[in-house]
Design a protein around this motif. Structure first.
Motif, PDB file in Angstrom:
ATOM      1  N   ALA B 156       0.833  -1.206   0.000  1.00  0.00           N
ATOM      2  CA  ALA B 156       0.000   0.000   0.000  1.00  0.00           C
ATOM      3  C   ALA B 156       0.865   1.253   0.000  1.00  0.00           C
ATOM      4  CB  ALA B 156      -0.925  -0.013   1.223  1.00  0.00           C
ATOM      5  N   LEU B 157       1.958   1.234   0.774  1.00  0.00           N
ATOM      6  CA  LEU B 157       2.864   2.389   0.808  1.00  0.00           C
ATOM      7  C   LEU B 157       3.503   2.603  -0.563  1.00  0.00           C
ATOM      8  CD1 LEU B 157       4.425   4.624   2.383  1.00  0.00           C
ATOM      9  CD2 LEU B 157       6.142   2.882   2.943  1.00  0.00           C
ATOM     10  N   CYS B 158       3.913   1.508  -1.210  1.00  0.00           N
ATOM     11  CA  CYS B 158       4.517   1.614  -2.545  1.00  0.00           C
ATOM     12  C   CYS B 158       3.517   2.209  -3.538  1.00  0.00           C
ATOM     13  CB  CYS B 158       4.979   0.250  -3.047  1.00  0.00           C
ATOM     14  SG  CYS B 158       6.389  -0.402  -2.139  1.00  0.00           S
ATOM     15  N   ARG B 159       2.267   1.740  -3.447  1.00  0.00           N
ATOM     16  CA  ARG B 159       1.240   2.255  -4.368  1.00  0.00           C
ATOM     17  C   ARG B 159       0.983   3.730  -4.108  1.00  0.00           C
ATOM     18  NH1 ARG B 159      -1.258  -2.633  -3.567  1.00  0.00           N
ATOM     19  NH2 ARG B 159      -2.607  -1.780  -1.932  1.00  0.00           N
ATOM     20  N   ALA B 160       0.826   4.072  -2.815  1.00  0.00           N
ATOM     21  CA  ALA B 160       0.509   5.457  -2.460  1.00  0.00           C
ATOM     22  C   ALA B 160       1.652   6.392  -2.859  1.00  0.00           C
ATOM     23  CB  ALA B 160       0.242   5.559  -0.957  1.00  0.00           C
ATOM     24  N   SER B 161       2.873   5.904  -2.774  1.00  0.00           N
ATOM     25  CA  SER B 161       4.033   6.736  -3.095  1.00  0.00           C
ATOM     26  C   SER B 161       4.412   6.614  -4.567  1.00  0.00           C
ATOM     27  CB  SER B 161       5.235   6.319  -2.230  1.00  0.00           C
ATOM     28  OG  SER B 161       4.881   6.269  -0.884  1.00  0.00           O
ATOM     29  N   ARG B 162       3.736   5.785  -5.291  1.00  0.00           N
ATOM     30  CA  ARG B 162       3.958   5.519  -6.712  1.00  0.00           C
ATOM     31  C   ARG B 162       5.367   4.991  -6.972  1.00  0.00           C
ATOM     32  NH1 ARG B 162       3.619   9.416 -10.327  1.00  0.00           N
ATOM     33  NH2 ARG B 162       3.974  11.128  -8.892  1.00  0.00           N
ATOM     34  N   TRP B 163       5.868   4.196  -5.982  1.00  0.00           N
ATOM     35  CA  TRP B 163       7.153   3.549  -6.209  1.00  0.00           C
ATOM     36  C   TRP B 163       6.914   2.303  -7.053  1.00  0.00           C
ATOM     37  CZ3 TRP B 163       8.030   3.644  -0.209  1.00  0.00           C
ATOM     38  CH2 TRP B 163       8.353   4.956   0.173  1.00  0.00           C
ATOM     39  N   GLN B 164       7.791   2.073  -8.019  1.00  0.00           N
ATOM     40  CA  GLN B 164       7.658   0.882  -8.855  1.00  0.00           C
ATOM     41  C   GLN B 164       8.318  -0.308  -8.165  1.00  0.00           C
ATOM     42  OE1 GLN B 164       8.826   1.511 -13.070  1.00  0.00           O
ATOM     43  NE2 GLN B 164       9.436   3.542 -12.364  1.00  0.00           N
TER      44      GLN B 164
END
Lengths: 382, 200
Positions: B156-164
């Motif tokens: 969820a953090l990766c998605r929210a931060s738009r990290w690939q």
């Protein structure tokens, strides 16, 4: 006399005469000069195990051991240099010199200018860290040392180490930069300026020709040293050591200007013992060398560009409570080395005193030095 | 010398030869030593602990004594090919900010962390206790782990931060993968490895 364990024992300084001429940064040329040195340990057959120790502002060639059997005070870095110590003289051939412009036997203000037959005094040129490195390189030639296994120094000594790696990259395998800075701050220059003014404004200074006038700027030199010592200790260390303790046990103020607080007594003692062994003109030029040191200047103020000249591997060490050359200044060195892609390790030592900690046998500090230099010894086959 | 931890071996498989690496919380430098040998990387470790710093120096590993929680402000943008952090994320004061900093300094980030969604953790909580598991053996009062997360939280953090998320490996505590992890990763994975890149 039995040599105490870990001590290099009784050592004898040597005077090395360098015949080569040396063009200094100020434009003047020295047609030959002399350097006082001490060496500890044996140079190996491959001549690969030599270590150069660069001294700080008030240091000299006497880094370790004693000058006679009844000498009670060892060299200034005896805690780190000796058989079995971090700079292990059973593995390394250690060379320490009194820098050009010094007052402990090397060519400088207190020696005779062969061209005039008079003492150099204030006419001795202001030398830079770069000039020192060039003079030390001539010394290395003379000793038959192509490359140092390591060049090591604290404070102003650490600046010489950095300059070595930039000016003579192929002659330094490892560079140990301790309690140093890539260049000194305005605050630091300010301290140096007050020290210089103390000496220059002493009525006994006689324009620097005080020896001929059979005088000495003792008050100025003493003040300069007292000021220096304030900056070598942290506030906490001074508080712990002296607090507001009065020398007289009765706890009463004397309402005069005699020594009253312990810290006054300490500073006066430091000042008094310094004037016996140091020269005013030398102090002036040593502080100027500190002020001028700025290796990035020739590289567009880009320290990383300066360090791209280097091929040495680096160990950088700072001390947590050192405010004269703070850990942040060491990090500037480390950051530039990383940006330049150089190998570097950095240890920030939890310390007690301040800038003076670089001379102390702090266990973690000595452990890091020892681990690093053990690898160097293996690498150079000593 | 014990053999290299299997998760470290896996990480080295994710790293291109000859690259520049920053290893946050590098310990005694085992990963960097391995990568220098097998991948010819040029690496530096960040480490706060005195004994670990001394161990790195003794091993000839480039180590910089600093606190990861103080940030990576000393490092320039994209100054490393990879910034790596193994099993330290959950001990940070602000793991999200450190991850963002890692992605600024490194072109790619490799991070590993223990999965707090594992069934042993859930079982302990259902039983009314803070979990003490083989992967997380400390007591609640003396643990260094202050910001634990589950696989779902991390995703969820990766998605929210738009990290690939470039790569992901999910392992048990013996660093093996298996059918149960493939079927229900957030229940059975004990250690997660992620390779991330900042939003392209």
């Amino acid at each position: 006399m039995a040599v105490a364990e870990g001590s290099v024992g009784v050592v004898t300084p040597q005077k090395i005469v360098i015949d080569a001429s040396l063009l200094l940064a100020c434009g003047q040329q020295l047609n030959g000069f002399e350097l006082m040195i001490e060496t500890y340990g044996e140079l190996n057959a491959a001549r690969s195990n030599a270590v150069l120790i660069c001294h700080a502002l008030s240091g000299d060639h006497h880094a370790a051991g004693f000058h006679s059997a009844d000498d009670r005070k060892p060299g200034w870095w005896d805690s780190a240099i000796g058989p079995g110590k971090p700079i292990d003289t059973s593995k390394f051939f250690v060379v320490c010199l009194n820098n050009l412009g010094g007052c402990r036997g090397s060519t400088g203000p207190t020696t005779v200018n062969p061209e005039t037959g008079a003492l150099w005094g204030p006419d001795f040129p202001i030398v830079t860290v770069r000039d020192w490195v060039a003079s030390q390189a001539l010394l290395a030639d003379r000793l038959g040392i192509d490359a140092w296994a390591a060049v090591i120094g604290g404070s102003l000594g650490g600046m010489q180490v950095m300059q070595w790696t930039i000016d003579c990259p192929t002659r330094v395998r490892h560079a140990l930069v301790i309690a140093a800075a890539p260049r000194i701050s305005a605050q630091n220059i300010a301290f140096n300026e007050i020290a210089r003014q103390a000496i220059l404004s002493d009525p006994e200074f006689h324009g620097g020709r005080y020896i001929e006038a059979q005088a000495r700027p003792e008050r100025g030199l003493k003040l300069a040293r007292m000021l220096g010592h304030i900056t070598y200790l942290s506030d906490t260390a001074m508080r712990a050591r002296f607090g507001r303790i009065l020398r007289d046990g009765d706890g009463q103020y004397n309402f005069n200007y005699d020594v009253e607080f312990e810290v006054e007594s300490y500073l006066r003692h430091q000042g008094n013992s310094f004037v016996d062994r140091f020269d005013g003109n030398t102090y002036l030029l040593m502080t100027k060398a500190l002020d001028y040191f700025d290796p990035a200047r020739e590289f567009g103020d880009d320290l990383a560009a300066a360090f791209r000249q280097a091929t040495a591997k680096f160990l950088v060490i700072s001390f947590s409570v050192d405010w004269r050359f703070s850990p942040a200044r060491s990090r500037e060195i480390v950051n530039a080395l990383i940006a330049a892609g150089r190998d570097v390790s950095y240890a920030r030592i939890d310390s007690q005193l301040g800038h003076d900690d670089f001379l102390m046998p702090i266990p973690q500090y000595h452990a890091v030095l020892r681990h690093y230099l053990d690898r160097v010894a293996t690498e150079v086959g000593s | 010398m014990s053999a290299l931890r299997p998760d470290l071996a896996l990480i080295s498989g994710w790293i291109a030869p000859g690259s520049r690496i920053l290893d946050l919380g590098c310990g005694d430098g085992a990963l960097l030593a391995h990568l220098a040998q097998t991948r010819q990387v040029h690496g530096y470790g960040l480490e706060i602990d005195d004994d670990n710093v001394a161990a790195c120096v003794a091993a000839g590993i480039n180590v910089i004594q600093a606190d990861v929680d103080d940030g990576l402000t000393e490092f320039a943008d994209s100054s490393f090919d990879y910034v790596v952090m193994t099993q330290a994320l959950q001990a940070l004061v602000r793991p999200d900010l450190v991850l963002a900093e890692m992605l600024r300094v490194g072109r790619e980030v490799i991070v590993t962390f223990p999965n707090f969604g594992h069934w042993r953790v859930r079982k302990a909580l259902i039983g009314g206790h803070m979990p003490q598991t083989p992967a997380l053996p400390a007591q609640w009062f003396d643990t260094e782990n202050i910001h634990l997360c589950t696989l779902a939280d991390f995703d969820a953090l990766c998605r929210a931060s738009r990290w690939q998320v470039l790569e992901r490996a999910l392992l048990d505590r013996r660093h093996r993968t298996g059918t149960s992890i493939r079927i229900a990763p957030n229940l059975f994975c004990e250690i997660a490895l992620y390779k991330l890149r900042r939003p392209g």
